[in-house]
Design a protein around this motif. Sequence first.
Motif, PDB file in Angstrom:
ATOM      1  N   HIS A  55      22.330 -26.563 -29.835  1.00  0.00           N
ATOM      2  CA  HIS A  55      23.733 -26.283 -30.176  1.00  0.00           C
ATOM      3  C   HIS A  55      24.553 -25.751 -29.001  1.00  0.00           C
ATOM      4  O   HIS A  55      25.637 -25.214 -29.205  1.00  0.00           O
ATOM      5  N   VAL A  56      24.066 -25.869 -27.763  1.00  0.00           N
ATOM      6  CA  VAL A  56      24.852 -25.474 -26.593  1.00  0.00           C
ATOM      7  C   VAL A  56      25.636 -26.694 -26.129  1.00  0.00           C
ATOM      8  O   VAL A  56      25.072 -27.769 -25.921  1.00  0.00           O
ATOM      9  N   LYS A  57      26.944 -26.524 -26.006  1.00  0.00           N
ATOM     10  CA  LYS A  57      27.839 -27.621 -25.644  1.00  0.00           C
ATOM     11  C   LYS A  57      28.654 -27.235 -24.412  1.00  0.00           C
ATOM     12  O   LYS A  57      28.989 -26.078 -24.212  1.00  0.00           O
ATOM     13  N   VAL A  58      28.995 -28.236 -23.594  1.00  0.00           N
ATOM     14  CA  VAL A  58      29.888 -28.027 -22.465  1.00  0.00           C
ATOM     15  C   VAL A  58      31.303 -27.953 -23.010  1.00  0.00           C
ATOM     16  O   VAL A  58      31.742 -28.840 -23.734  1.00  0.00           O
ATOM     17  N   THR A  59      32.013 -26.862 -22.697  1.00  0.00           N
ATOM     18  CA  THR A  59      33.381 -26.701 -23.196  1.00  0.00           C
ATOM     19  C   THR A  59      34.422 -26.936 -22.110  1.00  0.00           C
ATOM     20  O   THR A  59      35.597 -27.063 -22.419  1.00  0.00           O
ATOM     21  N   TYR A  78      28.188 -19.174 -21.620  1.00  0.00           N
ATOM     22  CA  TYR A  78      27.474 -19.238 -20.353  1.00  0.00           C
ATOM     23  C   TYR A  78      28.338 -19.942 -19.319  1.00  0.00           C
ATOM     24  O   TYR A  78      29.257 -20.688 -19.665  1.00  0.00           O
ATOM     25  N   LEU A  79      28.014 -19.708 -18.044  1.00  0.00           N
ATOM     26  CA  LEU A  79      28.773 -20.306 -16.955  1.00  0.00           C
ATOM     27  C   LEU A  79      27.800 -20.722 -15.857  1.00  0.00           C
ATOM     28  O   LEU A  79      26.980 -19.919 -15.412  1.00  0.00           O
ATOM     29  N   THR A 118      32.498 -25.311 -11.564  1.00  0.00           N
ATOM     30  CA  THR A 118      32.256 -24.352 -12.637  1.00  0.00           C
ATOM     31  C   THR A 118      32.150 -25.116 -13.949  1.00  0.00           C
ATOM     32  O   THR A 118      33.048 -25.880 -14.300  1.00  0.00           O
ATOM     33  N   VAL A 119      31.029 -24.919 -14.662  1.00  0.00           N
ATOM     34  CA  VAL A 119      30.787 -25.581 -15.941  1.00  0.00           C
ATOM     35  C   VAL A 119      30.664 -24.495 -17.005  1.00  0.00           C
ATOM     36  O   VAL A 119      29.808 -23.613 -16.897  1.00  0.00           O
ATOM     37  N   GLU A 120      31.541 -24.552 -18.004  1.00  0.00           N
ATOM     38  CA  GLU A 120      31.535 -23.574 -19.088  1.00  0.00           C
ATOM     39  C   GLU A 120      30.743 -24.134 -20.260  1.00  0.00           C
ATOM     40  O   GLU A 120      30.938 -25.286 -20.646  1.00  0.00           O
ATOM     41  N   LEU A 121      29.863 -23.307 -20.823  1.00  0.00           N
ATOM     42  CA  LEU A 121      29.038 -23.721 -21.948  1.00  0.00           C
ATOM     43  C   LEU A 121      29.161 -22.708 -23.077  1.00  0.00           C
ATOM     44  O   LEU A 121      29.381 -21.521 -22.821  1.00  0.00           O
ATOM     45  N   LYS A 122      29.004 -23.197 -24.302  1.00  0.00           N
ATOM     46  CA  LYS A 122      29.091 -22.315 -25.457  1.00  0.00           C
ATOM     47  C   LYS A 122      28.105 -22.783 -26.513  1.00  0.00           C
ATOM     48  O   LYS A 122      27.969 -23.981 -26.757  1.00  0.00           O
ATOM     49  N   ARG A 123      27.428 -21.825 -27.118  1.00  0.00           N
ATOM     50  CA  ARG A 123      26.537 -22.130 -28.241  1.00  0.00           C
ATOM     51  C   ARG A 123      27.371 -22.094 -29.504  1.00  0.00           C
ATOM     52  O   ARG A 123      27.965 -21.080 -29.849  1.00  0.00           O
ATOM     53  N   GLU A 124      27.425 -23.229 -30.208  1.00  0.00           N
ATOM     54  CA  GLU A 124      28.195 -23.344 -31.433  1.00  0.00           C
ATOM     55  C   GLU A 124      27.252 -23.770 -32.556  1.00  0.00           C
ATOM     56  O   GLU A 124      27.030 -24.959 -32.776  1.00  0.00           O
ATOM     57  N   VAL A 125      26.708 -22.789 -33.260  1.00  0.00           N
ATOM     58  CA  VAL A 125      25.787 -23.068 -34.357  1.00  0.00           C
ATOM     59  C   VAL A 125      26.608 -23.470 -35.575  1.00  0.00           C
ATOM     60  O   VAL A 125      27.534 -22.759 -35.962  1.00  0.00           O
ATOM     61  N   PRO A 126      26.307 -24.608 -36.203  1.00  0.00           N
ATOM     62  CA  PRO A 126      27.045 -25.026 -37.394  1.00  0.00           C
ATOM     63  C   PRO A 126      26.910 -23.993 -38.519  1.00  0.00           C
ATOM     64  O   PRO A 126      25.880 -23.325 -38.640  1.00  0.00           O
ATOM     65  N   GLU A 127      27.953 -23.888 -39.322  1.00  0.00           N
ATOM     66  CA  GLU A 127      27.961 -22.915 -40.424  1.00  0.00           C
ATOM     67  C   GLU A 127      26.742 -23.058 -41.327  1.00  0.00           C
ATOM     68  O   GLU A 127      26.178 -22.078 -41.773  1.00  0.00           O
ATOM     69  N   ALA A 128      26.331 -24.289 -41.576  1.00  0.00           N
ATOM     70  CA  ALA A 128      25.202 -24.531 -42.482  1.00  0.00           C
ATOM     71  C   ALA A 128      23.898 -23.955 -41.927  1.00  0.00           C
ATOM     72  O   ALA A 128      22.988 -23.649 -42.690  1.00  0.00           O
ATOM     73  N   LEU A 129      23.799 -23.794 -40.609  1.00  0.00           N
ATOM     74  CA  LEU A 129      22.572 -23.284 -40.007  1.00  0.00           C
ATOM     75  C   LEU A 129      22.623 -21.798 -39.679  1.00  0.00           C
ATOM     76  O   LEU A 129      21.608 -21.220 -39.304  1.00  0.00           O
ATOM     77  N   LYS A 130      23.791 -21.191 -39.818  1.00  0.00           N
ATOM     78  CA  LYS A 130      23.909 -19.764 -39.540  1.00  0.00           C
ATOM     79  C   LYS A 130      23.270 -18.958 -40.664  1.00  0.00           C
ATOM     80  O   LYS A 130      23.317 -19.359 -41.829  1.00  0.00           O
ATOM     81  N   PRO A 131      22.682 -17.814 -40.339  1.00  0.00           N
ATOM     82  CA  PRO A 131      22.142 -16.980 -41.411  1.00  0.00           C
ATOM     83  C   PRO A 131      23.284 -16.479 -42.292  1.00  0.00           C
ATOM     84  O   PRO A 131      24.373 -16.187 -41.809  1.00  0.00           O
TER      85      PRO A 131
END
Length: 162
Positions: free
Chosen positions: A106-110, A49-50, A120-133
Amino acid sequence: MRTAFDFSPLYRSTVGFDRLFDMLDQSTQLESMANWPPYNIEKMGEDQYLITMAVAGFSPEEIELTQKEGQLLVTGQKKGSDDGRQYLHRGIATRAFKQIFNLADHVKVTGASLENGLLTVELKREVPEALKPRRIEISSGNGMKSVGHDNQPARIEHGKAA
């Protein structure tokens, strides 16, 4: 975006409601202030996201970004003063601002940058491996053998079970 309402016709035809109309007028003014500075939110990809904010006149030192507990707080405060300047028209707002964006889990500013008056603020959703399906393989039963349970008839050779 809502526009301000003109309550003056109501003042002429009502008595004792002026406090109510003043509160309504103030609430529309506060709502318009919450929309400053103007901003866009874009989805750049599946998990990217931006946020772009128009902050003309502010330097990077005058803007602060803070991410805490699922919120992104963007504040701006002009440093210094315009002493000695005489404006004939002042159309560039330099008032302090505070904008809060609620972020999903799990959305973090990158990254963040300020160029040509646009923050301009860049954001990314980074779901931890343990929580991913994850896909779980189902065995067909061919790979698992247990004695006496292979569903094959027992062979008898020379009077002995094989």
